[in-house]
Design a protein around this motif. Structure first.
Motif, PDB file in Angstrom:
ATOM      1  N   PHE A 330       0.832  -1.205   0.000  1.00  0.00           N
ATOM      2  CA  PHE A 330       0.000   0.000   0.000  1.00  0.00           C
ATOM      3  C   PHE A 330       0.870   1.260   0.000  1.00  0.00           C
ATOM      4  CE2 PHE A 330      -2.130   3.345   2.526  1.00  0.00           C
ATOM      5  CZ  PHE A 330      -3.167   3.627   1.651  1.00  0.00           C
ATOM      6  N   VAL A 331       1.893   1.264   0.853  1.00  0.00           N
ATOM      7  CA  VAL A 331       2.803   2.411   0.943  1.00  0.00           C
ATOM      8  C   VAL A 331       3.500   2.656  -0.389  1.00  0.00           C
ATOM      9  CG1 VAL A 331       4.980   3.194   1.962  1.00  0.00           C
ATOM     10  CG2 VAL A 331       3.169   2.298   3.428  1.00  0.00           C
ATOM     11  N   GLY A 332       3.893   1.569  -1.060  1.00  0.00           N
ATOM     12  CA  GLY A 332       4.623   1.682  -2.315  1.00  0.00           C
ATOM     13  C   GLY A 332       3.834   2.323  -3.435  1.00  0.00           C
ATOM     14  N   THR A 333       2.505   2.355  -3.311  1.00  0.00           N
ATOM     15  CA  THR A 333       1.693   2.963  -4.370  1.00  0.00           C
ATOM     16  C   THR A 333       1.765   4.489  -4.349  1.00  0.00           C
ATOM     17  OG1 THR A 333      -0.318   2.988  -3.004  1.00  0.00           O
ATOM     18  CG2 THR A 333       0.080   1.031  -4.355  1.00  0.00           C
ATOM     19  N   PHE A 334       2.124   5.082  -3.204  1.00  0.00           N
ATOM     20  CA  PHE A 334       2.149   6.545  -3.154  1.00  0.00           C
ATOM     21  C   PHE A 334       3.450   7.128  -2.608  1.00  0.00           C
ATOM     22  CE2 PHE A 334       0.355   5.263   0.946  1.00  0.00           C
ATOM     23  CZ  PHE A 334       1.066   6.036   1.840  1.00  0.00           C
ATOM     24  N   MET A 335       4.416   6.277  -2.233  1.00  0.00           N
ATOM     25  CA  MET A 335       5.675   6.785  -1.698  1.00  0.00           C
ATOM     26  C   MET A 335       6.846   6.175  -2.444  1.00  0.00           C
ATOM     27  SD  MET A 335       7.161   6.695   2.233  1.00  0.00           S
ATOM     28  CE  MET A 335       5.856   7.693   2.925  1.00  0.00           C
ATOM     29  N   ASP A 336       7.841   6.998  -2.744  1.00  0.00           N
ATOM     30  CA  ASP A 336       9.054   6.530  -3.407  1.00  0.00           C
ATOM     31  C   ASP A 336       9.801   5.549  -2.514  1.00  0.00           C
ATOM     32  OD1 ASP A 336      12.219   7.292  -4.180  1.00  0.00           O
ATOM     33  OD2 ASP A 336      10.829   7.097  -5.850  1.00  0.00           O
ATOM     34  N   MET A 337      10.631   4.697  -3.127  1.00  0.00           N
ATOM     35  CA  MET A 337      11.317   3.640  -2.376  1.00  0.00           C
ATOM     36  C   MET A 337      12.257   4.184  -1.308  1.00  0.00           C
ATOM     37  SD  MET A 337      12.303   0.693  -5.118  1.00  0.00           S
ATOM     38  CE  MET A 337      12.817  -0.475  -3.863  1.00  0.00           C
ATOM     39  N   THR A 338      13.005   5.234  -1.638  1.00  0.00           N
ATOM     40  CA  THR A 338      14.013   5.732  -0.701  1.00  0.00           C
ATOM     41  C   THR A 338      13.405   6.161   0.639  1.00  0.00           C
ATOM     42  OG1 THR A 338      15.507   6.395  -2.479  1.00  0.00           O
ATOM     43  CG2 THR A 338      15.806   7.462  -0.338  1.00  0.00           C
ATOM     44  N   PRO A 339      12.418   7.062   0.655  1.00  0.00           N
ATOM     45  CA  PRO A 339      11.824   7.414   1.945  1.00  0.00           C
ATOM     46  C   PRO A 339      11.101   6.243   2.604  1.00  0.00           C
ATOM     47  CG  PRO A 339      10.608   8.451   0.153  1.00  0.00           C
ATOM     48  CD  PRO A 339      11.864   7.895  -0.433  1.00  0.00           C
ATOM     49  N   ALA A 340      10.497   5.378   1.794  1.00  0.00           N
ATOM     50  CA  ALA A 340       9.785   4.223   2.371  1.00  0.00           C
ATOM     51  C   ALA A 340      10.740   3.322   3.144  1.00  0.00           C
ATOM     52  CB  ALA A 340       9.075   3.440   1.275  1.00  0.00           C
ATOM     53  N   VAL A 341      11.917   3.055   2.558  1.00  0.00           N
ATOM     54  CA  VAL A 341      12.909   2.207   3.236  1.00  0.00           C
ATOM     55  C   VAL A 341      13.426   2.881   4.496  1.00  0.00           C
ATOM     56  CG1 VAL A 341      15.239   1.250   3.038  1.00  0.00           C
ATOM     57  CG2 VAL A 341      13.601   0.929   1.182  1.00  0.00           C
ATOM     58  N   LEU A 342      13.734   4.170   4.411  1.00  0.00           N
ATOM     59  CA  LEU A 342      14.299   4.881   5.561  1.00  0.00           C
ATOM     60  C   LEU A 342      13.287   5.056   6.695  1.00  0.00           C
ATOM     61  CD1 LEU A 342      16.372   7.561   3.635  1.00  0.00           C
ATOM     62  CD2 LEU A 342      17.300   5.806   5.158  1.00  0.00           C
ATOM     63  N   ILE A 343      12.010   5.167   6.363  1.00  0.00           N
ATOM     64  CA  ILE A 343      10.985   5.397   7.390  1.00  0.00           C
ATOM     65  C   ILE A 343      10.477   4.089   7.985  1.00  0.00           C
ATOM     66  CG2 ILE A 343       8.613   6.222   7.747  1.00  0.00           C
ATOM     67  CD1 ILE A 343       9.291   8.430   5.660  1.00  0.00           C
ATOM     68  N   PHE A 344      10.241   3.086   7.136  1.00  0.00           N
ATOM     69  CA  PHE A 344       9.580   1.875   7.625  1.00  0.00           C
ATOM     70  C   PHE A 344      10.539   0.790   8.105  1.00  0.00           C
ATOM     71  CE2 PHE A 344       6.231   3.964   5.292  1.00  0.00           C
ATOM     72  CZ  PHE A 344       5.126   3.750   6.114  1.00  0.00           C
ATOM     73  N   THR A 345      11.815   0.879   7.725  1.00  0.00           N
ATOM     74  CA  THR A 345      12.774  -0.087   8.267  1.00  0.00           C
ATOM     75  C   THR A 345      12.871  -0.002   9.795  1.00  0.00           C
ATOM     76  OG1 THR A 345      14.071  -0.144   6.216  1.00  0.00           O
ATOM     77  CG2 THR A 345      15.170  -0.878   8.225  1.00  0.00           C
ATOM     78  N   PRO A 346      13.029   1.191  10.386  1.00  0.00           N
ATOM     79  CA  PRO A 346      13.075   1.260  11.860  1.00  0.00           C
ATOM     80  C   PRO A 346      11.778   0.829  12.534  1.00  0.00           C
ATOM     81  CG  PRO A 346      13.913   3.297  10.862  1.00  0.00           C
ATOM     82  CD  PRO A 346      13.253   2.529   9.770  1.00  0.00           C
ATOM     83  N   ILE A 347      10.670   0.877  11.809  1.00  0.00           N
ATOM     84  CA  ILE A 347       9.389   0.453  12.380  1.00  0.00           C
ATOM     85  C   ILE A 347       9.253  -1.063  12.363  1.00  0.00           C
ATOM     86  CG2 ILE A 347       6.868   0.498  12.065  1.00  0.00           C
ATOM     87  CD1 ILE A 347       7.150   3.320  10.978  1.00  0.00           C
ATOM     88  N   PHE A 348       9.516  -1.673  11.201  1.00  0.00           N
ATOM     89  CA  PHE A 348       9.232  -3.099  11.045  1.00  0.00           C
ATOM     90  C   PHE A 348      10.398  -4.015  11.404  1.00  0.00           C
ATOM     91  CE2 PHE A 348       6.072  -1.616   7.658  1.00  0.00           C
ATOM     92  CZ  PHE A 348       4.997  -1.703   8.546  1.00  0.00           C
ATOM     93  N   LEU A 349      11.639  -3.514  11.299  1.00  0.00           N
ATOM     94  CA  LEU A 349      12.791  -4.388  11.569  1.00  0.00           C
ATOM     95  C   LEU A 349      12.793  -4.935  13.001  1.00  0.00           C
ATOM     96  CD1 LEU A 349      15.289  -5.662  10.348  1.00  0.00           C
ATOM     97  CD2 LEU A 349      16.596  -3.638  10.986  1.00  0.00           C
ATOM     98  N   PRO A 350      12.506  -4.118  14.033  1.00  0.00           N
ATOM     99  CA  PRO A 350      12.444  -4.690  15.391  1.00  0.00           C
ATOM    100  C   PRO A 350      11.367  -5.772  15.532  1.00  0.00           C
ATOM    101  CG  PRO A 350      12.557  -2.294  15.485  1.00  0.00           C
ATOM    102  CD  PRO A 350      12.310  -2.652  14.060  1.00  0.00           C
ATOM    103  N   ILE A 351      10.266  -5.618  14.802  1.00  0.00           N
ATOM    104  CA  ILE A 351       9.182  -6.606  14.883  1.00  0.00           C
ATOM    105  C   ILE A 351       9.634  -7.932  14.293  1.00  0.00           C
ATOM    106  CG2 ILE A 351       6.832  -7.153  14.150  1.00  0.00           C
ATOM    107  CD1 ILE A 351       6.296  -4.150  13.952  1.00  0.00           C
TER     108      ILE A 351
END
Length: 431
Positions: A330-351
């Motif tokens: 869903f995120v990938g449909t409206f956000m470029d890869m670079t900000p998506a990786v930088l923003i969501f990696t710290p969120i999902f990686l600990p999980i």
């Protein structure tokens, strides 16, 4: 649990994006607005500026402008044409042969250039007219070109894998590069399967079979370009040089190659450098604002809140991975890869780490997932490049795109639930 910060962050981001504000500015302003809930205005603006500057102070990130410059030289240096000729002698005689050629050439060129945009532009502009001459529709040609171009983001060297390494806190770039080979090739093979089915159904033309001398001749012409992969990846794996040093070597090598092929001249260099600078500036601004937003999220404990919410829904690894994949799609449909990786990696990686999932495996899964978003509206960069090069419209391309999307999603599910597809090669090389 206080969700006010999450609501303000998401709401400000969506509103600004809806108003047409560029994504980099949207990220920075959303971060400031959220930070103002708990911090005075002067401190908020100063902190965001500091985080942007500090975030770019990384030797690892220096690899990105070098790889961008190398990709720009390759795009103008006749490399794409030689790779296409080689691919055509290998697979051009199969049913739907030119579709295979497009996918195979995109995998090779994308891997060398590390840029999906460069692959879509270079391969599409050369193969598009040829495919039309042999009876392929513009829409099918564009759909194949759009989806196959993303394989170069997974097959190394890849700028987005470097960014994931930074966002994850130090996952080995060498390991990420090696881990991307099997998932990237698997995605390409699945796309070829769909292309073969579609070509047979539409009775597209079959090319002439090439003899061994033609295969050898085109291989020799393409070999100097392919050798770059061995130099860059081999050097990184062997520990001879870092990813940043490898990127600098790639620039020197591609320049020499461009001059040898006589496709690049001294007169071309200002245009090449200016184009590379423009692209680098855009990417670096995105990285800076993404890092500042990521810091704001951490300051407001938003990753911890989201982690707690997800883990409260289920403790099943399969369910959590499916939810993360759905969110990223869903995120990938409206956000470029670079900000998506930088923003969501710290969120999902600990999980995922808590669930026992290797960060290396998650990184490849995340990049493959977000690659699909590049092919979808409303912000699909590759989608717009692909239809622009083909001279068609998004509405017409959607129908032939759908089965190719399905192939990419199947590849994503295989990579998600069979981690050895990602981890086997790094284990072989001891990374």
């Amino acid at each position: 649990m206080d969700y006010l910060e999450i609501i303000i962050l998401v709401l400000s981001f969506v509103v600004l994006l809806g108003l047409g504000v560029p994504i980099a500015w949207t990220l920075g302003i959303s971060g400031i607005v959220t930070l103002l809930l708990n911090v005075e205005s002067i401190s908020a603006f100063t902190t965001i500026a500091q985080q942007m500057a500090t975030g770019l102070n990384s030797f690892t990130l220096l690899a990105i402008p070098f790889f961008i410059l190398a990709g720009e030289v390759m795009n103008r240096g006749g490399i794409a044409k030689r790779l296409i000729d080689f691919a055509k002698t290998l697979v051009g005689s199969l049913p739907g042969g030119l579709a295979y050629v497009n996918i195979f050439a995109a995998m090779m060129f994308g891997a060398i250039a590390g840029s999906a945009v460069a692959a879509a532009s270079a391969i599409g502009s050369i193969l598009g007219p040829r495919m039309e001459e042999e009876g392929y529709t513009k829409e099918f040609s564009a759909a194949v070109n759009i989806t196959s171009s993303t394989t170069g983001l997974i097959i190394p060297p890849s700028n987005i894998l470097i960014i994931y390494s930074l966002a994850s806190g130090g996952v080995s770039i060498a390991a990420l590069f090696v881990a991307g080979y099997i998932p990237g090739i698997l995605t390409g093979l699945l796309l070829m399967g769909v292309a073969a089915f579609w070509a047979k159904r539409k009775n597209f033309a079959v090319g002439e079979r090439s003899n061994l001398s033609e295969v050898f001749s085109t291989f020799i012409k393409a070999f100097p370009s392919l050798l770059l992969l061995i130099i860059v990846i081999g050097g990184i794996i062997a520990g001879i040089f870092t990813a940043t040093e490898a990127a600098a070597i790639a620039v020197v090598y591609t320049l020499i190659l461009g001059f040898v092929y006589r496709e690049v001249t001294v007169k071309n260099l200002p245009d090449i450098l200016m184009s590379s600078v423009n692209t680098t500036a855009i990417v670096m601004l995105l990285i800076a604002t993404s890092i500042s937003m990521s810091w704001v999220m951490s300051f407001e404990n938003i990753p911890q809140d989201i982690s707690a919410a997800l883990l409260a829904m289920s403790d099943s690894k399969i369910v959590i991975l499916l939810m993360i994949n759905f969110i990223l799609l869903f995120v990938g449909t409206f956000m470029d890869m670079t900000p998506a990786v930088l923003i969501f990696t710290p969120i999902f990686l600990p999980i995922v780490t808590e669930l026992g999932i290797d960060p290396l495996h998650f990184g490849i899964m995340m990049v493959l997932n977000l690659s699909i978003g590049l092919c979808t509206p409303p912000v699909g960069t590759i989608l717009f490049v692909g239809v622009g090069v083909a001279g068609t419209t998004i509405e017409k391309v959607i129908k032939p795109l759908l089965p190719l999307f399905l192939a990419m999603i199947i590849a994503l599910l295989l990579i998600t639930f069979f981690p050895q597809l990602t981890l086997w090669l790094p284990e072989v090389f001891g990374l």
